[in-house]
Design a protein around this motif. Structure first.
Motif, PDB file in Angstrom:
ATOM      1  N   LEU A 103       1.172  -1.163  -0.060  1.00 14.48           N
ATOM      2  CA  LEU A 103      -0.063  -0.322   0.270  1.00 14.48           C
ATOM      3  C   LEU A 103       0.634   1.571  -0.185  1.00 14.48           C
ATOM      4  N   SER A 104       2.155   1.085   0.521  1.00 11.22           N
ATOM      5  CA  SER A 104       2.834   2.397   0.196  1.00 11.22           C
ATOM      6  C   SER A 104       2.945   2.945  -1.217  1.00 11.22           C
ATOM      7  N   HIS A 105       2.852   2.078  -2.108  1.00 16.23           N
ATOM      8  CA  HIS A 105       2.981   2.089  -3.620  1.00 16.23           C
ATOM      9  C   HIS A 105       2.428   3.324  -3.932  1.00 16.23           C
ATOM     10  N   PRO A 106       3.002   4.394  -4.846  1.00 10.02           N
ATOM     11  CA  PRO A 106       2.944   6.225  -4.828  1.00 10.02           C
ATOM     12  C   PRO A 106       1.284   5.948  -5.319  1.00 10.02           C
ATOM     13  N   GLY A 107       0.504   6.711  -4.539  1.00  7.56           N
ATOM     14  CA  GLY A 107      -1.481   7.388  -5.444  1.00  7.56           C
ATOM     15  C   GLY A 107      -1.914   5.719  -4.588  1.00  7.56           C
ATOM     16  N   VAL A 108      -3.805   6.684  -5.523  1.00  7.69           N
ATOM     17  CA  VAL A 108      -4.766   5.482  -5.367  1.00  7.69           C
ATOM     18  C   VAL A 108      -4.817   4.257  -5.183  1.00  7.69           C
ATOM     19  N   PRO A 109      -5.148   3.367  -5.049  1.00 10.93           N
ATOM     20  CA  PRO A 109      -4.317   1.442  -4.695  1.00 10.93           C
ATOM     21  C   PRO A 109      -5.462   1.382  -6.408  1.00 10.93           C
ATOM     22  N   ASP A 110      -4.843   0.702  -7.419  1.00 10.01           N
ATOM     23  CA  ASP A 110      -5.778  -0.471  -8.293  1.00 10.01           C
ATOM     24  C   ASP A 110      -6.457  -1.069  -8.079  1.00 10.01           C
ATOM     25  N   LEU A 111      -7.960  -1.486  -7.607  1.00 13.41           N
ATOM     26  CA  LEU A 111      -8.122  -2.252  -6.771  1.00 13.41           C
ATOM     27  C   LEU A 111      -8.003  -4.100  -7.392  1.00 13.41           C
ATOM     28  N   ASP A 112      -7.820  -4.242  -8.852  1.00 16.67           N
ATOM     29  CA  ASP A 112      -7.393  -5.170  -9.257  1.00 16.67           C
ATOM     30  C   ASP A 112      -5.857  -6.033  -9.036  1.00 16.67           C
ATOM     31  N   GLU A 113      -4.468  -4.987  -9.025  1.00 17.06           N
ATOM     32  CA  GLU A 113      -3.664  -5.028  -8.676  1.00 17.06           C
ATOM     33  C   GLU A 113      -3.306  -5.640  -7.223  1.00 17.06           C
ATOM     34  N   LEU A 114      -4.505  -4.877  -6.159  1.00 17.87           N
ATOM     35  CA  LEU A 114      -4.625  -4.852  -4.833  1.00 17.87           C
ATOM     36  C   LEU A 114      -5.613  -6.386  -4.719  1.00 17.87           C
ATOM     37  N   ASN A 115      -5.847  -6.679  -4.833  1.00 22.43           N
ATOM     38  CA  ASN A 115      -7.041  -8.325  -5.245  1.00 22.43           C
ATOM     39  C   ASN A 115      -5.867  -8.976  -5.787  1.00 22.43           C
ATOM     40  N   ALA A 116      -5.164  -8.740  -6.275  1.00 20.92           N
ATOM     41  CA  ALA A 116      -4.319 -10.047  -6.937  1.00 20.92           C
ATOM     42  C   ALA A 116      -3.594 -10.402  -5.190  1.00 20.92           C
ATOM     43  N   ILE A 117      -3.084  -9.548  -4.580  1.00 27.27           N
ATOM     44  CA  ILE A 117      -2.137  -9.876  -3.745  1.00 27.27           C
ATOM     45  C   ILE A 117      -3.246 -10.515  -2.771  1.00 27.27           C
ATOM     46  N   LEU A 118      -3.916  -9.829  -1.968  1.00 25.07           N
ATOM     47  CA  LEU A 118      -4.907 -10.439  -0.628  1.00 25.07           C
ATOM     48  C   LEU A 118      -5.570 -11.462  -1.182  1.00 25.07           C
ATOM     49  N   GLU A 119      -6.376 -11.913  -2.594  1.00 28.40           N
ATOM     50  CA  GLU A 119      -7.604 -13.066  -2.436  1.00 28.40           C
ATOM     51  C   GLU A 119      -6.718 -13.869  -2.687  1.00 28.40           C
ATOM     52  N   PRO A 120      -5.355 -14.153  -2.983  1.00 29.81           N
ATOM     53  CA  PRO A 120      -4.842 -15.458  -2.360  1.00 29.81           C
ATOM     54  C   PRO A 120      -4.180 -15.739  -1.233  1.00 29.81           C
ATOM     55  N   ARG A 121      -4.044 -14.520  -0.717  1.00 26.97           N
ATOM     56  CA  ARG A 121      -3.528 -15.286   0.536  1.00 26.97           C
ATOM     57  C   ARG A 121      -4.871 -15.371   2.156  1.00 26.97           C
ATOM     58  N   THR A 122      -6.328 -14.341   1.633  1.00 29.89           N
ATOM     59  CA  THR A 122      -7.001 -14.088   2.665  1.00 29.89           C
ATOM     60  C   THR A 122      -8.303 -15.243   1.741  1.00 29.89           C
ATOM     61  N   GLY A 123      -8.692 -14.898   0.604  1.00 28.27           N
ATOM     62  CA  GLY A 123      -9.913 -14.728   0.175  1.00 28.27           C
ATOM     63  C   GLY A 123     -10.841 -13.788   0.010  1.00 28.27           C
ATOM     64  N   TRP A 124     -10.218 -12.490   0.744  1.00 32.28           N
ATOM     65  CA  TRP A 124     -11.092 -11.244   0.781  1.00 32.28           C
ATOM     66  C   TRP A 124     -10.750 -10.780  -1.350  1.00 32.28           C
ATOM     67  N   ARG A 125     -11.359  -9.767  -1.239  1.00 31.31           N
ATOM     68  CA  ARG A 125     -11.612  -8.869  -2.544  1.00 31.31           C
ATOM     69  C   ARG A 125     -12.029  -8.312  -1.638  1.00 31.31           C
ATOM     70  N   THR A 126     -11.349  -6.488  -2.697  1.00 37.07           N
ATOM     71  CA  THR A 126     -12.266  -5.450  -2.899  1.00 37.07           C
ATOM     72  C   THR A 126     -13.466  -5.519  -3.552  1.00 37.07           C
ATOM     73  N   VAL A 127     -13.885  -4.042  -3.756  1.00 34.56           N
ATOM     74  CA  VAL A 127     -14.879  -3.917  -4.460  1.00 34.56           C
ATOM     75  C   VAL A 127     -15.162  -2.080  -4.873  1.00 34.56           C
ATOM     76  N   ALA A 128     -15.350  -1.518  -5.549  1.00 33.42           N
ATOM     77  CA  ALA A 128     -15.334   0.019  -5.036  1.00 33.42           C
ATOM     78  C   ALA A 128     -17.669  -0.164  -5.850  1.00 33.42           C
ATOM     79  N   VAL A 129     -17.606   0.948  -4.794  1.00 28.43           N
ATOM     80  CA  VAL A 129     -19.244   1.617  -4.859  1.00 28.43           C
ATOM     81  C   VAL A 129     -18.940   3.061  -4.854  1.00 28.43           C
ATOM     82  N   THR A 130     -20.303   3.565  -4.880  1.00 31.85           N
ATOM     83  CA  THR A 130     -20.233   4.353  -4.751  1.00 31.85           C
ATOM     84  C   THR A 130     -20.338   5.743  -3.792  1.00 31.85           C
ATOM     85  N   GLY A 131     -20.878   5.063  -2.610  1.00 32.93           N
ATOM     86  CA  GLY A 131     -20.953   5.516  -1.076  1.00 32.93           C
ATOM     87  C   GLY A 131     -21.476   4.207  -0.443  1.00 32.93           C
TER      88      GLY A 131
END
Length: 257
Positions: free
Chosen positions: A63-91
């Motif tokens: 997460l220390s990588h500069p800029g707003v995280p790309d969710l696809d790139e984040l999920n590529a690390i998170l999901e294999p680790r714990t099965g969680w993933r992030t999704v975007a919502v409007t609010g």
């Protein structure tokens, strides 16, 4: 700091209907600069005042990588680790939708970031609160299991007409919990980890109560969502919080009430 678990409305839709494309390319250079500013000052502020799994998650998820995280790139690390993933919502999404997402190991992320003029306070949680505050702990397998369980408890409690009972558990642990680690009082909750003002306040202020965490106490303890908390619940350890919440069933909550 409000959280989307507080939103309520009548609706016929499932949680997938709330998901939107992140459209990472639409974030502007100013958006990325605000993320970098928020990230740098919050990491400096927290130092070692936050529990170790949070700091480990920051590193593991890059997460220390500069800029707003790309969710696809984040999920590529998170999901294999714990099965969680992030999704975007409007609010904000309704309680039952939020808990349904958690129950399927999906974490909704507000698809916007605050303006530079709003660094210290934002009424509705943005992607900094969601990604910096919440996601590092979801890289910890035991904590990730606990949050999934909270989601399932929430769905059952809402079906029984008592969703507020699980909202309080969530608030006093995942959002604004404190925990002891190595004999020191540390931040556990995402609402504190992502807050510039309340992080120090929760640990150091003499104007608040700090009581031992337990599920029954959390269920019976109302909270404020518009000011710094007047009371924080303190766990003996991250592990004890996880163990107690994982051992809680929906029927137990109704008995507590």
């Amino acid at each position: 700091m409000l959280h989307r678990a507080l939103a309520t409305t009548d609706h016929p839709r499932g949680w997938r209907d709330y998901v939107v494309p992140q459209c990472w390319d639409a974030f502007t250079p100013e958006n990325h600069a605000v993320w970098d500013l928020l990230f740098a000052r919050q990491v400096e502020l927290l130092g070692s005042r936050v529990v170790t799994p949070f700091l480990d998650g920051i590193d593991l998820l890059r997460l220390s990588h500069p800029g707003v995280p790309d969710l696809d790139e984040l999920n590529a690390i998170l999901e294999p680790r714990t099965g969680w993933r992030t999704v975007a919502v409007t609010g904000l999404v309704p309680d039952d939708i939020f808990f349904a997402m958690l129950g399927e190991r999906v974490f909704p992320v507000g698809n916007f970031i605050r303006a530079r003029e709003q660094l210290d306070y934002l009424e509705e949680p943005d992607c900094f609160h969601d990604l910096f505050g919440h996601i590092p702990m979801l890289a910890d397998d035991d904590f990730a299991k606990m949050v999934e369980h909270v989601g399932r408890l929430g769905g059952a409690a809402i079906a029984a007409g008592h969703g507020e009972l699980v909202a309080r558990i969530y608030w006093h642990s995942v959002e604004f919990g404190l925990a002891r680690e190595g004999g020191e009082l540390k931040i556990l909750g995402a609402g504190l980890a992502s807050s510039f003002g309340e992080a120090h306040f929760s640990l150091e202020s003499d104007a608040v109560e700090r009581l031992p965490f337990s599920v029954p106490r959390a269920v019976r303890t109302a909270y404020r969502n518009d000011v710094f908390q007047p009371l924080y619940l303190v766990s003996d350890s991250v592990e004890s919080t996880v163990e107690e919440i994982l051992g809680t069933r929906a029927d137990d909550l109704l008995a507590i009430e």
